[in-house]
Design an enzyme around this catalytic site. Sequence first.
Site, PDB file in Angstrom:
ATOM      1  N   TRP A   1     -13.356 -36.064 -14.586  1.00  0.00           N
ATOM      2  CA  TRP A   1     -12.644 -36.286 -15.851  1.00  0.00           C
ATOM      3  C   TRP A   1     -11.289 -36.929 -15.592  1.00  0.00           C
ATOM      4  O   TRP A   1     -10.791 -37.712 -16.406  1.00  0.00           O
ATOM      5  CB  TRP A   1     -12.473 -34.953 -16.577  1.00  0.00           C
ATOM      6  CG  TRP A   1     -11.727 -35.053 -17.874  1.00  0.00           C
ATOM      7  CD1 TRP A   1     -12.232 -35.364 -19.101  1.00  0.00           C
ATOM      8  CD2 TRP A   1     -10.326 -34.835 -18.076  1.00  0.00           C
ATOM      9  NE1 TRP A   1     -11.241 -35.356 -20.055  1.00  0.00           N
ATOM     10  CE2 TRP A   1     -10.052 -35.041 -19.448  1.00  0.00           C
ATOM     11  CE3 TRP A   1      -9.269 -34.506 -17.237  1.00  0.00           C
ATOM     12  CZ2 TRP A   1      -8.783 -34.913 -19.987  1.00  0.00           C
ATOM     13  CZ3 TRP A   1      -7.992 -34.369 -17.770  1.00  0.00           C
ATOM     14  CH2 TRP A   1      -7.762 -34.569 -19.131  1.00  0.00           C
ATOM     15  N   HIS A   2     -10.672 -36.621 -14.436  1.00  0.00           N
ATOM     16  CA  HIS A   2      -9.361 -37.179 -14.115  1.00  0.00           C
ATOM     17  C   HIS A   2      -9.435 -38.618 -13.627  1.00  0.00           C
ATOM     18  O   HIS A   2      -8.424 -39.317 -13.606  1.00  0.00           O
ATOM     19  CB  HIS A   2      -8.677 -36.317 -13.050  1.00  0.00           C
ATOM     20  CG  HIS A   2      -8.345 -34.939 -13.517  1.00  0.00           C
ATOM     21  ND1 HIS A   2      -9.238 -33.887 -13.428  1.00  0.00           N
ATOM     22  CD2 HIS A   2      -7.219 -34.430 -14.086  1.00  0.00           C
ATOM     23  CE1 HIS A   2      -8.680 -32.810 -13.917  1.00  0.00           C
ATOM     24  NE2 HIS A   2      -7.469 -33.095 -14.336  1.00  0.00           N
ATOM     25  N   GLY A   3     -10.621 -39.063 -13.216  1.00  0.00           N
ATOM     26  CA  GLY A   3     -10.764 -40.437 -12.768  1.00  0.00           C
ATOM     27  C   GLY A   3     -11.889 -40.572 -11.762  1.00  0.00           C
ATOM     28  O   GLY A   3     -12.240 -39.623 -11.064  1.00  0.00           O
TER      29      GLY A   3
END
Length: 308
Positions: free
Chosen positions: A157-159
């Site tokens: 989700w963060h990258g």
Amino acid sequence: GPIVRARDFLPQIGRRKRWDWARQNLGVQFFLLGLFKKLVIADRMALFADPLFADPDHFNTLAHWSGVLAYALQVYCDFSGYSDMAIGSAHMLGYKLTKNFDLPYAAPNIAELWRRWHISLSSWLRDYVFLPLGGSRAGEWKTHRNLLVSFTLCGLWHGAAWPFVVFGVIQGLLVSVHRVFQRFCQARPRLERLLVSHPGRAARVAVTFVTFCLTLVIFRAPTLSTGFSMLGHMFTRHAGGGHVLSLTALWLPALIIYLAHLAAEHGGWRRPFMSLPSPLRGLAYATTFTLALLFNPGSDTAFIYFQF
């Protein structure tokens, strides 16, 4: 964040908004708290953390530990500060957003920390990933698998970068290890009594916090090799320079956060403060705003979570 679900937010859109002094007061409290966290603590901690992660080989072992501690404080105050400002602004406009942080660094284990950290994301992953996969009802090994999948997606989700993926995998493994250790303790009442005592809880909070700080090295490092190299520097003697800033500038905000966690856990400050006359509360708000501007280092650091 906070991530707001449609069933909670959409009914508020059509609801008639009326001016409410109590709600404006609450909104101002949240907003100023978030502003202070961001400008005074998070931006100052960036002065320690950013140079370390930009060139870790230049710094010695002590500087690595202090820089990682600074980043742990930075990422918490930056994101919880942003969430507080969003929640406060929403209150002033007549909307209620969900709580996003609940004193995560006071958590006595890693599972509890994730129930208190980015609550809106953690609960979303629980309801839409972990439980549909079977949750903890499908047997022990499948429970560990479900945890690993959920936290790996949390990292993604963060990258789409390997440090984020590995960070998520590590969190899933840590939560699984905690479950195994929890069952181990339940079969040993004396050990369990020791761990729930005041000294035992303090030790568990300290171990949980340090462990989470070490995982943040992988999260923040630009590459996996850099992250593992930094962890090696932290546990072996590494020559290099120290931070050019005084460590007082690091430990004082750390002490402020610790005392704030204690005050918030006991909650005894809220009633005396709210019983103050309105002019005194207004003076306290103005003082907080002024201090946030005065003690901001002027680094103009963007919110960390704007990049995700």
